[in-house]
Design an enzyme around this catalytic site. Structure first.
Site, short mmCIF file in Angstrom:
data_model
loop_
_atom_site.label_atom_id
_atom_site.label_comp_id
_atom_site.label_asym_id
_atom_site.label_seq_id
_atom_site.Cartn_x
_atom_site.Cartn_y
_atom_site.Cartn_z
N PHE A 11 0.83 -1.20 0.00
CA PHE A 11 0.00 0.00 0.00
C PHE A 11 0.86 1.25 0.00
O PHE A 11 1.86 1.33 0.73
CB PHE A 11 -0.87 0.06 1.26
CG PHE A 11 -1.86 -1.05 1.40
CD1 PHE A 11 -3.17 -0.91 0.96
CD2 PHE A 11 -1.50 -2.25 2.02
CE1 PHE A 11 -4.09 -1.93 1.11
CE2 PHE A 11 -2.41 -3.28 2.17
CZ PHE A 11 -3.72 -3.12 1.72
N ASP A 12 0.45 2.23 -0.77
CA ASP A 12 0.93 3.59 -0.54
C ASP A 12 0.31 4.07 0.77
O ASP A 12 -0.67 3.49 1.24
CB ASP A 12 0.49 4.48 -1.71
CG ASP A 12 0.84 5.94 -1.50
OD1 ASP A 12 2.00 6.23 -1.20
OD2 ASP A 12 -0.07 6.78 -1.61
N LEU A 13 0.83 5.12 1.36
CA LEU A 13 0.30 5.59 2.64
C LEU A 13 -0.59 6.82 2.46
O LEU A 13 -1.81 6.75 2.62
CB LEU A 13 1.45 5.90 3.61
CG LEU A 13 1.04 6.33 5.02
CD1 LEU A 13 0.25 5.23 5.73
CD2 LEU A 13 2.27 6.71 5.84
N ASP A 14 0.01 7.94 2.10
CA ASP A 14 -0.75 9.19 1.97
C ASP A 14 -1.79 9.10 0.86
O ASP A 14 -1.46 8.76 -0.27
CB ASP A 14 0.19 10.36 1.65
CG ASP A 14 1.03 10.78 2.83
OD1 ASP A 14 0.96 10.10 3.87
OD2 ASP A 14 1.76 11.77 2.72
N ASP A 166 -3.09 5.79 -4.64
CA ASP A 166 -4.00 6.85 -5.08
C ASP A 166 -3.41 7.71 -6.19
O ASP A 166 -4.06 8.65 -6.66
CB ASP A 166 -4.34 7.76 -3.90
CG ASP A 166 -3.16 8.61 -3.46
OD1 ASP A 166 -3.32 9.84 -3.35
OD2 ASP A 166 -2.07 8.06 -3.23
#
Length: 216
Positions: A11-14, A166
């Site tokens: 996963f990306d975070l932000d 995202d």
């Protein structure tokens, strides 16, 4: 659509797991107002979400880049806990994936200290077996280096992994590394932008991931 071959989810975070959009926008506006008074508005800085700070600020003024990054990070750190929230169904989805035996990791373009702040604030850090940050790599996303490093640390192969994010940097990093990819429709830039880069899946909410990987 189910894909039971996936064992590992990155996963990306932000903007993916935690909503840092307002923090990022405020940090850019604070910094840019100092260096370029009245030049940048909210809509102008949306394009800066995703690329590294170095890429963004060096394109404006290479000589002032490091100073701008320092100002951005100081403000970002000070305002972090008051502006960061967790996205809907994130915690429950991570919990279900972990209980189902999936291996989870984070691949982010942030520095480790602010990553740790976000994980502590939202309580989701416990779910991840590795967290690859900007400190750990030479080349940030969309280069495959951080994705491949996370997979190496987890003992996983690209063919059994999916990269969730995202931003187009996340989708391209996954594609460049050979993983499957999932975009999130709640991206601040709009799902149409992300769809142009043809992720394998598009999530309307994080819990959509459960059906994709075969968790009931």
């Amino acid at each position: 659509m189910s894909d039971k071959q996936v064992t590992t989810i990155l996963f990306d975070l932000d903007g993916t797991l935690i909503n840092t959009n307002e923090l990022i926008i405020a940090s850019f506006l604070h910094t840019l107002e100092h260096y370029y008074p009245s030049k940048y508005k909210r809509e102008d800085v949306l394009a800066f979400i995703g690329p590294s700070l170095f890429d963004t600020f060096s394109s404006m003024d290479p000589d002032k880049c490091e100073d701008m990054i320092a100002m951005y990070r100081a403000y970002n750190h000070d305002m972090h806990d008051s502006l960061v929230t967790e996205y809907e169904t994130v915690y429950e989805t991570l919990d279900a994936l972990k209980k189902a035996g999936f291996t989870l990791g984070i691949v982010t373009t942030k520095l480790r200290d602010t990553v740790n702040m976000g994980l502590k604030l939202t309580g989701i850090g416990e779910f991840f077996e590795t967290v690859v940050t900007l400190d750990d790599v030479t080349n940030a996303k969309p280069d495959p280096e951080p994705v491949l490093l996370a997979l190496k640390q987890l003992g996983s192969e690209p063919a059994e992994a999916i990269m969730v994010g995202d931003n187009y940097h996340d989708v391209l990093a996954g594609k460049n590394a050979g993983t499957k990819t999932a975009g999130v429709a709640w991206t601040i830039k709009g799902p149409e932008m992300l769809a142009k880069h043809e992720p394998d899946f598009m999530l309307e909410k994080m819990s959509d991931l459960l059906q994709i990987v075969g968790v009931k």
